[in-house]
Scaffold this motif. Structure first.
Motif, mmCIF file in Angstrom:
data_model
loop_
_atom_site.group_PDB
_atom_site.id
_atom_site.type_symbol
_atom_site.label_atom_id
_atom_site.label_comp_id
_atom_site.label_asym_id
_atom_site.label_seq_id
_atom_site.Cartn_x
_atom_site.Cartn_y
_atom_site.Cartn_z
ATOM 1 N N THR A 55 0.835 -1.198 0.000
ATOM 2 C CA THR A 55 0.000 0.000 0.000
ATOM 3 C C THR A 55 0.872 1.252 0.000
ATOM 4 O OG1 THR A 55 -1.733 -1.198 1.176
ATOM 5 C CG2 THR A 55 -1.871 1.193 1.188
ATOM 6 N N ALA A 56 1.947 1.248 0.774
ATOM 7 C CA ALA A 56 2.862 2.401 0.811
ATOM 8 C C ALA A 56 3.455 2.671 -0.566
ATOM 9 C CB ALA A 56 3.967 2.174 1.832
ATOM 10 N N GLU A 57 3.783 1.624 -1.283
ATOM 11 C CA GLU A 57 4.319 1.799 -2.632
ATOM 12 C C GLU A 57 3.278 2.435 -3.545
ATOM 13 O OE1 GLU A 57 5.629 -2.102 -3.716
ATOM 14 O OE2 GLU A 57 7.373 -2.008 -2.382
ATOM 15 N N ARG A 58 2.015 2.090 -3.351
ATOM 16 C CA ARG A 58 0.950 2.623 -4.200
ATOM 17 C C ARG A 58 0.610 4.077 -3.875
ATOM 18 N NH1 ARG A 58 -1.812 -0.650 -7.392
ATOM 19 N NH2 ARG A 58 -1.241 -2.824 -7.397
ATOM 20 N N VAL A 59 0.584 4.439 -2.604
ATOM 21 C CA VAL A 59 0.204 5.823 -2.256
ATOM 22 C C VAL A 59 1.353 6.793 -2.447
ATOM 23 C CG1 VAL A 59 -1.577 5.052 -0.649
ATOM 24 C CG2 VAL A 59 0.676 5.672 0.239
ATOM 25 N N GLY A 60 2.578 6.285 -2.401
ATOM 26 C CA GLY A 60 3.741 7.130 -2.623
ATOM 27 C C GLY A 60 3.961 8.142 -1.511
ATOM 28 N N ALA A 61 4.885 9.045 -1.744
ATOM 29 C CA ALA A 61 5.280 10.028 -0.726
ATOM 30 C C ALA A 61 4.170 11.030 -0.423
ATOM 31 C CB ALA A 61 6.537 10.762 -1.177
ATOM 32 N N SER A 62 3.259 11.234 -1.358
ATOM 33 C CA SER A 62 2.192 12.221 -1.141
ATOM 34 C C SER A 62 0.966 11.610 -0.463
ATOM 35 C CB SER A 62 1.777 12.852 -2.476
ATOM 36 O OG SER A 62 1.292 11.847 -3.359
ATOM 37 N N GLY A 63 0.965 10.287 -0.263
ATOM 38 C CA GLY A 63 -0.167 9.621 0.379
ATOM 39 C C GLY A 63 0.092 9.333 1.841
ATOM 40 N N MET A 64 -0.862 8.653 2.466
ATOM 41 C CA MET A 64 -0.752 8.341 3.889
ATOM 42 C C MET A 64 -1.446 7.014 4.166
ATOM 43 S SD MET A 64 0.284 9.252 6.911
ATOM 44 C CE MET A 64 0.582 10.997 6.970
ATOM 45 N N ILE A 65 -0.826 6.217 5.028
ATOM 46 C CA ILE A 65 -1.438 4.976 5.493
ATOM 47 C C ILE A 65 -1.659 5.108 6.986
ATOM 48 C CG2 ILE A 65 -1.195 2.486 5.763
ATOM 49 C CD1 ILE A 65 0.865 2.641 3.464
ATOM 50 N N TYR A 66 -2.883 4.872 7.410
ATOM 51 C CA TYR A 66 -3.220 4.849 8.825
ATOM 52 C C TYR A 66 -3.376 3.394 9.228
ATOM 53 C CZ TYR A 66 -4.006 9.801 8.334
ATOM 54 O OH TYR A 66 -3.833 11.133 8.104
ATOM 55 N N ALA A 67 -2.477 2.902 10.055
ATOM 56 C CA ALA A 67 -2.518 1.515 10.524
ATOM 57 C C ALA A 67 -3.179 1.502 11.893
ATOM 58 C CB ALA A 67 -1.113 0.937 10.596
ATOM 59 N N LEU A 68 -4.291 0.800 12.001
ATOM 60 C CA LEU A 68 -5.067 0.771 13.234
ATOM 61 C C LEU A 68 -5.245 -0.670 13.678
ATOM 62 C CD1 LEU A 68 -6.966 2.395 15.212
ATOM 63 C CD2 LEU A 68 -8.799 1.790 13.640
ATOM 64 N N ASP A 69 -4.900 -0.956 14.927
ATOM 65 C CA ASP A 69 -5.095 -2.296 15.480
ATOM 66 C C ASP A 69 -5.186 -2.196 16.989
ATOM 67 O OD1 ASP A 69 -4.507 -5.216 16.265
ATOM 68 O OD2 ASP A 69 -4.540 -5.303 14.080
ATOM 69 N N ILE A 70 -5.876 -3.142 17.583
ATOM 70 C CA ILE A 70 -6.022 -3.163 19.033
ATOM 71 C C ILE A 70 -4.796 -3.778 19.716
ATOM 72 C CG2 ILE A 70 -7.180 -5.410 19.078
ATOM 73 C CD1 ILE A 70 -8.994 -4.285 21.281
ATOM 74 N N HIS A 71 -4.022 -4.560 18.967
ATOM 75 C CA HIS A 71 -2.899 -5.284 19.571
ATOM 76 C C HIS A 71 -1.604 -4.481 19.472
ATOM 77 C CE1 HIS A 71 -0.409 -8.482 20.981
ATOM 78 N NE2 HIS A 71 -1.492 -9.237 21.161
ATOM 79 N N PRO A 72 -0.920 -4.267 20.596
ATOM 80 C CA PRO A 72 0.337 -3.513 20.573
ATOM 81 C C PRO A 72 1.409 -4.136 19.675
ATOM 82 C CG PRO A 72 -0.365 -3.910 22.849
ATOM 83 C CD PRO A 72 -1.297 -4.659 21.953
#
Length: 99
Positions: A55-72
């Motif tokens: 996903t990071a490769e697809r959104v590139g430097a101008s995009g953002m990934i929000y990773a959300l999880d309950i587990h540390p």
């Protein structure tokens, strides 16, 4: 689910996902999704981060990934991936959604 699974169970799940990813790489799955450069993506229940790198490769430097999880351990895993790749397109959160 309002609390994280035990660490041992999470680690076992992570191993199973790594095997899955060898058999069917997540990048191939992501080819079916129209994620464009500059997009903001929420990886809800990111787990050990199987989709994060592709996903990071697809959104590139101008995009953002929000990773959300309950587990540390999930958040630690994804943060480690981001550090290794020097990416700044990530935001991390450990949350439990209440009803």
């Amino acid at each position: 689910m309002d609390k994280p699974m035990p660490d041992l169970m999470f680690n076992g799940m992570s191993v199973m996902f790594r095997v899955r990813d060898l058999l069917q790489p997540r990048k191939k799955v992501l080819e079916e999704v129209d994620i464009q450069p500059g997009a903001w993506v929420l990886d809800y229940g990111c787990g050990p981060g199987g989709y994060v790198v592709g996903t990071a490769e697809r959104v590139g430097a101008s995009g953002m990934i929000y990773a959300l999880d309950i587990h540390p351990l999930a958040i630690q895993s994804v943060q480690g991936m981001a550090r290794k790749r020097g990416k700044r397109t990530y935001s991390f959160s450990k949350r439990a959604l209440s009803r």
